[in-house]
Design an enzyme around this catalytic site. Structure first.
Site, short mmCIF file in Angstrom:
data_model
loop_
_atom_site.label_atom_id
_atom_site.label_comp_id
_atom_site.label_asym_id
_atom_site.label_seq_id
_atom_site.Cartn_x
_atom_site.Cartn_y
_atom_site.Cartn_z
N LYS A 37 -34.17 46.74 87.23
CA LYS A 37 -33.06 46.81 87.99
C LYS A 37 -31.72 46.46 87.11
CE LYS A 37 -36.75 48.14 90.84
NZ LYS A 37 -37.65 48.41 89.80
C1 LIG Z 1 -37.12 51.62 95.34
C2 LIG Z 1 -37.86 50.48 94.87
N1 LIG Z 1 -38.98 49.91 95.91
C3 LIG Z 1 -39.46 49.02 95.46
C4 LIG Z 1 -39.41 48.69 94.76
C5 LIG Z 1 -40.43 46.94 93.85
O1 LIG Z 1 -39.91 46.12 93.39
P1 LIG Z 1 -40.44 44.36 93.13
O2 LIG Z 1 -41.35 44.86 91.67
O3 LIG Z 1 -39.28 44.13 92.99
O4 LIG Z 1 -41.56 43.95 93.68
C6 LIG Z 1 -39.06 49.12 93.34
C7 LIG Z 1 -39.37 48.98 91.76
O5 LIG Z 1 -40.12 49.11 91.07
C8 LIG Z 1 -38.10 50.66 93.19
O6 LIG Z 1 -38.74 51.13 92.59
#
Ligand SMILES: Cc1ncc(COP(=O)(O)O)c(C=O)c1O
Length: 446
Positions: free
Chosen positions: A225
């Site tokens: 991210k």
């Molecule tokens: C749009 C979106 N929502 C939620 C997530 C979940 O994030 P995390 O890996 O921090 O749980 C991601 C991760 O790739 C994502 O791209």
């Protein structure tokens, strides 16, 4: 009488001397060994590593940190990161958690979403946005995206039923959803608007940071991210009650309210939760990343502007619609080509030119960002024999799930070329990427 009893003259509680005058001080749980493991993760030259090793070896009583955010004798990095994030996003409240998936689930639960409820999610998002709904025992209702590659507000409105409890907008690939229309829709329908900002940290819509516009914002700090602490996430909101409930959900309902052990101040404050706490290690890294965000975004935007300015006009070429170009994080550039076949050829040719290009949807390549592969939902899979969440409503009333249910989304994604942008690109990097794109498109779209 025993020897011990003879020695006892008066109890300490009655003014006698203490049986145990002092314990410790003892070394802290973490010392130089743990610090060395961290240092070893960074790419110092062997000579510099040796120097650091010598410094550490010379330490005889190095006190390590307390890596738990609560009861911390020093100011908590997690709490400081929350403050920094609150300031960046411009919300009254912010809660650090261990992932965006956790942020989403804590938000869904804090909103009171549960069995038999429906939540509208876009057909293009990482599965977590929908999985978090099902993990909350609610039903994800999958809805088309439009040419912004974010939730289509009209399709979202058509999908609202008496069971709908929230709308989730996902700011995909760095760019904002249609926030003006969605905020209006959510208000008209009396529904909370959840912003999944996992892929667009720091981005904004008409001057307001994403994650501070809807009812609640959910951020990811995983490695891929804009801001990262390896793993991590944040919940941002202006709603004190939502924050309190999300905070309880994130820590087994250990209830870090103003008074941790107080009785319920209001119905809905006490319930059993989970553990999504962020560690001080993640908090420290997240804090440094939050402080760098605007500088990183400036780099991404500069690179995007140079690349876009260098791309010629071609018949059949269009760009993903940005709902607010100034607020786009510019982590990528997405172009639409006339057909999936041309798109596939373009991606191969761009690769060969060295352009960091990729496809978004290929019907032969499984990808958890595309609803068509969410068999967990499409085939109503369950973790347990109770069949939840799908058994909470009569079968005929479940959404009509199928791989073909969002044809517009598949068409748009199948014609998308995704160009990766790095905020460290030099001017020459950007010019050469634009040159490579022109070279390929001149051949394919002439
Ligand atoms: C749009 C979106 N929502 C939620 C997530 C979940 O994030 P995390 O890996 O921090 O749980 C991601 C991760 O790739 C994502 O791209």
């Amino acid at each position: 009488m025993t020897k011990v009893a003879n020695e006892v003259k008066a109890l300490a509680i009655e003014g006698g001397s203490k049986a145990v005058p002092m314990l410790g001080p003892f070394p802290t749980k973490l010392g130089k060994e743990e610090l060395w493991e961290l240092i070893d993760m960074w790419d110092f030259s062997p000579a510099k590593k040796e120097k650091i090793r010598e410094i550490l070896d010379g330490e005889t009583n190095l006190q390590g940190p307390h890596l738990f955010r609560y009861y911390n004798p020093k100011p908590s990095r997690v709490a400081t990161a929350e403050d920094a994030m609150r300031e960046l996003i411009g919300t009254k409240y912010c809660l650090a958690v261990n992932s965006c998936t956790s942020a989403l689930i804590a938000s869904y639960r804090a909103l009171g979403i549960g069995m038999g409820d429906e939540v509208i999610v876009p057909a293009y998002t990482f599965f977590a946005s929908a999985a978090g709904v099902a993990a909350s025992n609610a039903i994800p209702v999958i809805v088309e995206v439009d040419d912004s590659l974010t939730l289509d507000p009209e399709a979202a409105e058509r999908a609202i039923t008496r069971r709908t409890k929230a709308i989730v907008v996902v700011h995909m690939r760095g760019a904002a959803g249609q926030m003006d229309v969605l905020v209006d829709l959510a208000k008209r329908k009396g529904l909370p608007l959840v912003e999944d900002v996992a892929q667009a940290g720091g981005g904004s819509f008409r001057g307001k940071r994403l994650g501070g516009i809807g009812s609640v914002g959910c951020f990811s700090f995983d490695h891929y991210k804009v801001m990262s602490s390896g793993e991590g996430g944040f919940v941002t909101t202006n709603d004190e009650w939502l924050y309190t409930r999300a905070q309880s959900w994130h820590d087994t309902a250990a209830c870090w309210r103003p008074d941790r052990f107080a009785r319920e101040r209001r119905e809905g404050e006490l319930f059993a939760g989970e553990n999504y706490r962020m560690s001080e290690l993640q908090g420290a890294v997240a804090l440094a990343q939050i402080r760098k965000t605007d500088a990183m975004l400036a780099g991404y935007r500069r690179a995007r502007d140079l690349i876009v300015a260098g791309i010629d006009k071609f018949p059949g070429l269009s760009f993903r619609r940005l709902t607010d170009p100034a607020g786009d994080t510019a982590i990528c550039l997405i172009m639409f080509l006339p057909s999936p076949e041309v798109t596939r050829r373009a991606i191969e040719a761009l690769h060969a030119e060295g352009v960091p290009a990729g496809g978004v949807y290929d019907s032969k390549v499984r990808d958890w960002h595309i609803y068509a592969y969410w068999e967990h939902v499409l085939e109503t899979k369950s973790v347990a024999a109770d069949g939840l969440p799908w058994t909470a409503v009569p079968r005929p009333e479940l959404p009509k799930y199928s791989r073909e249910m969002c044809p517009r989304t598949l068409d748009l994604l199948g014609r998308s070329v995704h160009i990766e942008i790095n905020h460290h690109y030099s001017d020459e990097d950007c010019h050469s990427i634009a040159r490579g794109i022109n070279k390929v498109l001149h051949c394919l779209l002439k």
